[in-house]
Write an enzyme that holds these catalytic residues in place. Structure first.
Site, PDB file in Angstrom:
ATOM      1  N   CYS A  65      41.960  35.041  32.647  1.00  0.00           N
ATOM      2  CA  CYS A  65      41.960  33.862  33.526  1.00  0.00           C
ATOM      3  C   CYS A  65      40.590  33.214  33.704  1.00  0.00           C
ATOM      4  O   CYS A  65      40.414  32.049  33.354  1.00  0.00           O
ATOM      5  CB  CYS A  65      42.534  34.247  34.883  1.00  0.00           C
ATOM      6  SG  CYS A  65      44.172  34.953  34.749  1.00  0.00           S
TER       7      CYS A  65
HETATM    8  C1  UGA Z   1      41.959  36.209  38.706  1.00  0.00           C
HETATM    9  C2  UGA Z   1      41.930  35.757  40.168  1.00  0.00           C
HETATM   10  O1  UGA Z   1      41.233  36.725  40.962  1.00  0.00           O
HETATM   11  C3  UGA Z   1      43.354  35.568  40.710  1.00  0.00           C
HETATM   12  O2  UGA Z   1      43.292  35.050  42.034  1.00  0.00           O
HETATM   13  C4  UGA Z   1      44.090  34.574  39.785  1.00  0.00           C
HETATM   14  O3  UGA Z   1      45.416  34.367  40.198  1.00  0.00           O
HETATM   15  C5  UGA Z   1      44.096  35.125  38.375  1.00  0.00           C
HETATM   16  O4  UGA Z   1      42.733  35.278  37.934  1.00  0.00           O
HETATM   17  C6  UGA Z   1      44.814  34.153  37.485  1.00  0.00           C
HETATM   18  O5  UGA Z   1      44.308  33.042  37.279  1.00  0.00           O
HETATM   19  O6  UGA Z   1      45.931  34.434  37.075  1.00  0.00           O
HETATM   20  P1  UGA Z   1      42.190  38.565  37.503  1.00  0.00           P
HETATM   21  O7  UGA Z   1      41.710  37.911  36.273  1.00  0.00           O
HETATM   22  O8  UGA Z   1      43.347  39.475  37.438  1.00  0.00           O
HETATM   23  O9  UGA Z   1      42.560  37.480  38.645  1.00  0.00           O
HETATM   24  O10 UGA Z   1      41.016  39.443  38.037  1.00  0.00           O
HETATM   25  P2  UGA Z   1      39.858  39.599  39.099  1.00  0.00           P
HETATM   26  O11 UGA Z   1      40.138  40.837  39.846  1.00  0.00           O
HETATM   27  O12 UGA Z   1      39.572  38.402  39.885  1.00  0.00           O
HETATM   28  O13 UGA Z   1      38.661  39.900  38.089  1.00  0.00           O
HETATM   29  C7  UGA Z   1      38.247  38.970  37.091  1.00  0.00           C
HETATM   30  C8  UGA Z   1      36.953  39.417  36.459  1.00  0.00           C
HETATM   31  O14 UGA Z   1      35.906  39.345  37.396  1.00  0.00           O
HETATM   32  C9  UGA Z   1      36.960  40.868  35.967  1.00  0.00           C
HETATM   33  O15 UGA Z   1      36.319  40.969  34.710  1.00  0.00           O
HETATM   34  C10 UGA Z   1      36.208  41.629  37.013  1.00  0.00           C
HETATM   35  O16 UGA Z   1      35.556  42.759  36.511  1.00  0.00           O
HETATM   36  C11 UGA Z   1      35.226  40.579  37.465  1.00  0.00           C
HETATM   37  N1  UGA Z   1      34.849  40.823  38.864  1.00  0.00           N
HETATM   38  C12 UGA Z   1      35.794  40.825  39.821  1.00  0.00           C
HETATM   39  C13 UGA Z   1      33.531  41.020  39.148  1.00  0.00           C
HETATM   40  O17 UGA Z   1      32.650  41.002  38.261  1.00  0.00           O
HETATM   41  N2  UGA Z   1      33.197  41.234  40.459  1.00  0.00           N
HETATM   42  C14 UGA Z   1      34.129  41.257  41.440  1.00  0.00           C
HETATM   43  O18 UGA Z   1      33.768  41.468  42.600  1.00  0.00           O
HETATM   44  C15 UGA Z   1      35.451  41.071  41.126  1.00  0.00           C
END
Ligand code: UGA
Length: 445
Positions: free
Chosen positions: A279
Site C-alpha cells: 500500500c
Molecule cells: C497500510 C495502512 O496502515 C492502512 O491504514 C491502509 O488501509 C493499508 O495500508 C491499505 O492501504 O490497504 P499496511 O500496509 O498493512 O496498512 O501496514 P502498516 O502497518 O501501516 O505498515 C506499512 C509499512 O510501514 C510497513 O513496512 C511497516 O514496517 C512500516 N511501519 C509501520 C513503520 O516503519 N513504522 C511504523 O510505526 C509502522
C-alpha cells in the site's frame, strides 16, 4: 442487505466475510474457480489472523462464493468493487475495475429495483465518477442517480489486523453522488454502532484514502531523515529525540486526570529501515503521478519516496563499520516480511538488503516466522540458507540484521549472550535495548 462483492483478494474477502458476520447476505465473486471452491469449503485463500474462523462461521449461511457476477448482481441490492489496482510506474491500472464495471452494468439491465454500485478498491480521485459511472450507464442503458446509485467507500485495513480493523473501524467514509446513494451505503454500516461517518462525494472519499496513507508514509520518512542526521552528527539517539517530540501534548494529549494518551500513530514517528508493503509505496507513487498529471509537482511526497528508497542501505552502512568485506562471512537476516503478522514480502526492506549481501558473497542465514515460503519465491536463484528457527539462524554468524519487528525477536539478546564470540546486532527497527547485546548498532543512533 444483499451484497455482491467483486474480487476475493485481501480487501474483497475480508469485507465480504465481515459484512456477512455483521448480518448481511453476501456473495463473494471471483473469476478463479479454485479460489471460489476453497472459500465455499471454508478455507481462506489468503492468510489473515481471524479470517478462517470467521469464514467457517458464516460460509453456507449468510455467505457464499461464486464465479457468476451477473447472477450475484441481479440478486443483490448493492455491489462492492474490490479488485486490484496495480501501479505500473506512471498510473494505477484500472483495467480490472473497468472489466467488473462492464459486467455489473450489463447485469443491471436485468435488475428492476434500484441497485447501488460502490468502489472499494483504492483508486485515484475521479475514477469512480469519470471511469466507473460512464461504463455503468453505457452497459446498463440506465441512468445513474435514477435507476442505480454510485459510490466510493475506501478501506483502512492493515494487513495482519484486517479483521479487527474492519469489525472495529475508526471511521467510515461514505462517498456518494447524492443523498439516496449515501444513505444506502451508510445503511451497510448500520450494524457498526457509534462509528463516525464522513459523508461526502466519491472524489473526496478517494482522496481521503491516499491522503491517509501518504501522511503515515511521510511520518516514517520524516523520522528516518531525522534519524539519519542524528547518526551523522553523533552522540544523539533518534529514539530519545522522538520521545522528546512525542511528549508534546499535541502528539500525546494530557487528559484532565493527568494521564497521557499516546496515539498509535506515534509509532510512525520512529526511525527504522523503511516502509514497504502493497500500500504505502504504491499509493504514494500513484498520488505523485496523479498530482503531476494535474500540474502539481508533489515535491514533499517525492522526497518521502526517495528517503525510503535509501533507507534499507543504512543497514549495510552500519554493517560496513564492523565488517567491510563480507565475502564468505556468515550473516543472519531476521525478518523478511515487510512487517510482522504477515508473510507478505512485497516491497519489503529485507529484499534489497538480502540482494546486496548476496552480491557481496556473504553467507546468508535467513529466518522469518512465516514468510520463508514467500522468500524462497522472491529470492529464487539466490543462495540463501533458510533457518528453521531464530536460534538456528545465528549459528556461527558475525553479524545479525534485524529487519522486521516480530515479537519473538525480543528474545534475541538472550540467544546472543550464550554465543562464544558475540556478533554485531544491527537493529533496523530499534526494538532492542541498546545495552541488551555486547555489540549493538541501530538506525538513528
Ligand atoms: C497500510 C495502512 O496502515 C492502512 O491504514 C491502509 O488501509 C493499508 O495500508 C491499505 O492501504 O490497504 P499496511 O500496509 O498493512 O496498512 O501496514 P502498516 O502497518 O501501516 O505498515 C506499512 C509499512 O510501514 C510497513 O513496512 C511497516 O514496517 C512500516 N511501519 C509501520 C513503520 O516503519 N513504522 C511504523 O510505526 C509502522
Amino acid at each position: 442487505m444483499k451484497i455482491a462483492v467483486a474480487g476475493t483478494g485481501y480487501v474483497g474477502l475480508v469485507s465480504g466475510v465481515c459484512l456477512a458476520a455483521k448480518g448481511h447476505d453476501v456473495i463473494c465473486v471471483d473469476l478463479d474457480q479454485e479460489k471460489v471452491d476453497k472459500i465455499n469449503r471454508g478455507e481462506p485463500p489468503i492468510y489473515e489472523i481471524g479470517l478462517e474462523a470467521l469464514l467457517k462461521d458464516n460460509i453456507g449461511k449468510r455467505l457464499r462464493a461464486s464465479t457468476d457476477l451477473r447472477e450475484a448482481v441481479i440478486a443483490s441490492d448493492l455491489s462492492l468493487i474490490a479488485v486490484g489496482t496495480p501501479f505500473d510506474g506512471s498510473a494505477i491500472d484500472v483495467s480490472f475495475i473497468r472489466q467488473v464495471a462492464r459486467e455489473i452494468g450489463f447485469a443491471l439491465r436485468e435488475r428492476d429495483e434500484y441497485h447501488m454500485v460502490v468502489v472499494k478498491s483504492t483508486v485515484v480521485p475521479g475514477t469512480t465518477d469519470d471511469v466507473v459511472l460512464p461504463i455503468l450507464e453505457r452497459e446498463s442503458n440506465k441512468k445513474a442517480g435514477v435507476h442505480f446509485g454510485v459510490g466510493m467507500n475506501p478501506e483502512f485495513l492493515r494487513e495482519g489486523d484486517a479483521i479487527s480493523d474492519f469489525m472495529n473501524p475508526d471511521r467510515i467514509v461514505v462517498g456518494g453522488n447524492d443523498e439516496k446513494a449515501r444513505d444506502m451505503l451508510a445503511a451497510v454500516y448500520a450494524p457498526f454502532e457509534g462509528v463516525e461517518i464522513v459523508r461526502t462525494n466519491p472524489k473526496t472519499a478517494e482522496m481521503i484514502k491516499y491522503a491517509a496513507n501518504s501522511l503515515l508514509a511521510t511520518l516514517i520518512s520524516f523520522s528516518n531523515e531525522i534519524g539519519n542526521l542524528c547518526a551523522s552528527i553523533g552522540e544523539i539517539d533518534a529514539q530519545e529525540v522522538m520521545r522528546g517530540v512525542h511528549l508534546d501534548k499535541r502528539f500525546s494529549p494530557i487528559m484532565a486526570d493527568g494521564t497521557r494518551v499516546s496515539p498509535s500513530s506515534n509509532t510512525y514517528l520512529e526511525a527504522g529501515c523503511g516502509f514497504g508493503g502493497s500500500c504505502f509505496p504504491k499509493d504514494v507513487k500513484a498520488l505523485i503521478a496523479h498530482g503531476k498529471r494535474h500540474g502539481r509537482d508533489m515535491a514533499l511526497l517525492d522526497a518521502v519516496v526517495s528517503v525510503n528508497a535509501e533507507q534499507p542501505a543504512k543497514m549495510i552502512e552500519l554493517l560496513d563499520k564492523h565488517i567491510a568485506n563480507r565475502k564468505g562471512v556468515k550473516v543472519a537476516v531476521l525478518g523478511l516480511a515487510f512487517k510482522p503478522g504477515t508473510d507478505d514480502m512485497r516491497e519489503s526492506p529485507a529484499i534489497p538488503v538480502v540482494q546486496t549481501l548476496a552480491e557481496e558473497g556473504a553467507i546468508i542465514q535467513a529466518f522469518d516466522p512465516i514468510a520463508v515460503d514467500e522468500a524462497r519465491h522472491t529470492f529464487s536463484g539466490l543462495d540463501i540458507h533458510y533457518a528453521p528457527s531464530m536460534a538456528a539462524a545465528l549459528d556461527g554468524v558475525e553479524a545479525i540484521l534485524l529487519m522486521t519487528r516480530w515479537d519473538e525477536f525480543a528474545g534475541l539478546p538472550a540467544l546472543v549472550s550464550s554465543m562464544d564470540s558475540p556478533p554485531v546486532v544491527i537493529d533496523g527497527r530499534r526494538m532492542l535495548a541498546k545495552d541488551s547485546v555486547p555489540r549493538y548498532e541501530g538506525i538513528g543512533l
